[in-house]
Design a protein around this motif. Structure first.
Motif, PDB file in Angstrom:
ATOM      1  N   SER A 154       8.365  15.161  22.438  1.00  0.00           N
ATOM      2  CA  SER A 154       8.351  15.553  21.035  1.00  0.00           C
ATOM      3  C   SER A 154       7.032  15.272  20.345  1.00  0.00           C
ATOM      4  N   HIS A 155       6.220  14.401  20.909  1.00  0.00           N
ATOM      5  CA  HIS A 155       4.954  14.066  20.261  1.00  0.00           C
ATOM      6  C   HIS A 155       4.005  13.482  21.299  1.00  0.00           C
ATOM      7  N   LYS A 156       3.087  14.300  21.736  1.00  0.00           N
ATOM      8  CA  LYS A 156       2.115  13.851  22.734  1.00  0.00           C
ATOM      9  C   LYS A 156       0.806  13.554  22.026  1.00  0.00           C
ATOM     10  N   ILE A 157       0.675  12.326  21.547  1.00  0.00           N
ATOM     11  CA  ILE A 157      -0.525  11.899  20.842  1.00  0.00           C
ATOM     12  C   ILE A 157      -1.039  10.653  21.535  1.00  0.00           C
ATOM     13  N   ALA A 158      -2.285  10.680  21.950  1.00  0.00           N
ATOM     14  CA  ALA A 158      -2.921   9.496  22.523  1.00  0.00           C
ATOM     15  C   ALA A 158      -3.945   8.990  21.515  1.00  0.00           C
ATOM     16  N   LEU A 159      -3.731   7.787  21.043  1.00  0.00           N
ATOM     17  CA  LEU A 159      -4.652   7.212  20.062  1.00  0.00           C
ATOM     18  C   LEU A 159      -5.733   6.428  20.796  1.00  0.00           C
ATOM     19  N   HIS A 160      -6.925   6.990  20.811  1.00  0.00           N
ATOM     20  CA  HIS A 160      -8.067   6.345  21.454  1.00  0.00           C
ATOM     21  C   HIS A 160      -8.792   5.477  20.435  1.00  0.00           C
ATOM     22  N   ASP A 195      -8.033  16.354  20.544  1.00  0.00           N
ATOM     23  CA  ASP A 195      -8.154  17.519  21.429  1.00  0.00           C
ATOM     24  C   ASP A 195      -8.751  18.720  20.711  1.00  0.00           C
ATOM     25  N   GLY A 196      -9.747  18.461  19.858  1.00  0.00           N
ATOM     26  CA  GLY A 196     -10.454  19.520  19.164  1.00  0.00           C
ATOM     27  C   GLY A 196      -9.723  20.118  17.979  1.00  0.00           C
ATOM     28  N   GLU A 197      -8.567  19.570  17.632  1.00  0.00           N
ATOM     29  CA  GLU A 197      -7.800  20.100  16.513  1.00  0.00           C
ATOM     30  C   GLU A 197      -7.596  19.031  15.451  1.00  0.00           C
ATOM     31  N   ASN A 198      -7.573  19.450  14.177  1.00  0.00           N
ATOM     32  CA  ASN A 198      -7.241  18.520  13.099  1.00  0.00           C
ATOM     33  C   ASN A 198      -5.749  18.223  13.168  1.00  0.00           C
ATOM     34  N   THR A 199      -5.424  16.950  13.215  1.00  0.00           N
ATOM     35  CA  THR A 199      -4.038  16.520  13.317  1.00  0.00           C
ATOM     36  C   THR A 199      -3.736  15.576  12.164  1.00  0.00           C
ATOM     37  N   GLU A 200      -2.627  15.812  11.488  1.00  0.00           N
ATOM     38  CA  GLU A 200      -2.262  14.976  10.356  1.00  0.00           C
ATOM     39  C   GLU A 200      -1.390  13.810  10.817  1.00  0.00           C
ATOM     40  N   LEU A 201      -1.793  12.612  10.430  1.00  0.00           N
ATOM     41  CA  LEU A 201      -1.023  11.398  10.682  1.00  0.00           C
ATOM     42  C   LEU A 201      -0.653  10.806   9.330  1.00  0.00           C
ATOM     43  N   THR A 202       0.477  10.131   9.271  1.00  0.00           N
ATOM     44  CA  THR A 202       0.887   9.429   8.059  1.00  0.00           C
ATOM     45  C   THR A 202       0.895   7.936   8.371  1.00  0.00           C
ATOM     46  N   GLU A 253       2.779   1.531  10.273  1.00  0.00           N
ATOM     47  CA  GLU A 253       3.347   2.543  11.156  1.00  0.00           C
ATOM     48  C   GLU A 253       2.492   3.803  11.091  1.00  0.00           C
ATOM     49  N   ILE A 254       2.273   4.401  12.234  1.00  0.00           N
ATOM     50  CA  ILE A 254       1.528   5.657  12.335  1.00  0.00           C
ATOM     51  C   ILE A 254       2.529   6.709  12.795  1.00  0.00           C
ATOM     52  N   THR A 255       2.734   7.726  11.948  1.00  0.00           N
ATOM     53  CA  THR A 255       3.698   8.761  12.292  1.00  0.00           C
ATOM     54  C   THR A 255       3.009  10.115  12.383  1.00  0.00           C
ATOM     55  N   HIS A 256       3.581  10.962  13.226  1.00  0.00           N
ATOM     56  CA  HIS A 256       3.103  12.334  13.396  1.00  0.00           C
ATOM     57  C   HIS A 256       4.332  13.220  13.471  1.00  0.00           C
ATOM     58  N   GLN A 257       4.401  14.209  12.614  1.00  0.00           N
ATOM     59  CA  GLN A 257       5.525  15.149  12.552  1.00  0.00           C
ATOM     60  C   GLN A 257       6.865  14.416  12.506  1.00  0.00           C
ATOM     61  N   GLY A 258       6.920  13.333  11.713  1.00  0.00           N
ATOM     62  CA  GLY A 258       8.164  12.606  11.523  1.00  0.00           C
ATOM     63  C   GLY A 258       8.511  11.600  12.599  1.00  0.00           C
ATOM     64  N   HIS A 259       7.661  11.448  13.607  1.00  0.00           N
ATOM     65  CA  HIS A 259       7.922  10.512  14.697  1.00  0.00           C
ATOM     66  C   HIS A 259       6.943   9.357  14.641  1.00  0.00           C
ATOM     67  N   MET A 285       0.843  -1.186   0.000  1.00  0.00           N
ATOM     68  CA  MET A 285       0.000   0.000   0.000  1.00  0.00           C
ATOM     69  C   MET A 285       0.891   1.254   0.000  1.00  0.00           C
ATOM     70  N   GLU A 286       0.510   2.224  -0.783  1.00  0.00           N
ATOM     71  CA  GLU A 286       1.222   3.502  -0.790  1.00  0.00           C
ATOM     72  C   GLU A 286       0.967   4.221   0.537  1.00  0.00           C
ATOM     73  N   PRO A 287       1.978   4.891   1.110  1.00  0.00           N
ATOM     74  CA  PRO A 287       1.749   5.683   2.321  1.00  0.00           C
ATOM     75  C   PRO A 287       0.686   6.742   2.044  1.00  0.00           C
ATOM     76  N   PHE A 288      -0.077   7.079   3.072  1.00  0.00           N
ATOM     77  CA  PHE A 288      -1.084   8.119   2.906  1.00  0.00           C
ATOM     78  C   PHE A 288      -1.195   8.954   4.178  1.00  0.00           C
ATOM     79  N   ASN A 289      -1.717  10.155   4.016  1.00  0.00           N
ATOM     80  CA  ASN A 289      -1.952  11.055   5.141  1.00  0.00           C
ATOM     81  C   ASN A 289      -3.428  11.016   5.491  1.00  0.00           C
ATOM     82  N   LEU A 290      -3.689  11.154   6.769  1.00  0.00           N
ATOM     83  CA  LEU A 290      -5.047  11.104   7.287  1.00  0.00           C
ATOM     84  C   LEU A 290      -5.176  12.187   8.350  1.00  0.00           C
TER      85      LEU A 290
END
Length: 95
Positions: free
Chosen positions: A75-81, A18-25, A34-40, A8-13
Motif C-alpha cells: 500500500s505504500h512503498k516509500i524508502a526514507l533515505h 524516485d524523481g517525483e514530488n511526494t507529499e508527506l504529512t 509520525e510520517i504519513t503518506h496517503q493516510g498510512h 506542533m500543528e501537523p504539516f505537509n511536506l
C-alpha cells in the motif's frame, strides 16, 4: 514556574522520491513525529537526545496504534533515505 508546551500543528511536506514530488504529512504525537503518506504511517522520528532517531518498525508498532492496512507493504512503498530524513528534521526544527 510552569513551562507551557504547545504541540506542533501537523504539516505537509513535499519531498523528491524516485524523481517525483511526494507529499508527506508530519504529525507530533506522544513524544515522536509520525510520517504519513496517503493516510498510512510509514515511519516515525524521535527527537534528539544526541541525534534524531528513526524508529524501527517493531518499536513503532509498540508506540503507535496501527491498523493492519498500515502494515501492508504493497500500500505504500516509500524508502526514507538520509537526505529525506534530514529534510524532514530540518522542517520540524524550523517550526
Amino acid at each position: 514556574m510552569i513551562a507551557c508546551y504547545e504541540a506542533m500543528e501537523p504539516f505537509n511536506l513535499f519531498v523528491t522520491l524516485d524523481g517525483e514530488n511526494t507529499e508527506l504529512t508530519i504529525t507530533e504525537a506522544d513524544g515522536h513525529y509520525e510520517i504519513t503518506h496517503q493516510g498510512h504511517i510509514i515511519a516515525a522520528l524521535r527527537p534528539p537526545g544526541e541525534d534524531w532517531q528513526l524508529l524501527p518498525l517493531d518499536e513503532l508498532i509498540e508506540e503507535v496504534p496501527l491498523f493492519e492496512s498500515d502494515l501492508d507493504p504493497e500500500s505504500h512503498k516509500i524508502a526514507l533515505h538520509s537526505p529525506i530524513i534530514n529534510q524532514i528534521v530540518a522542517e520540524i526544527e524550523s517550526r
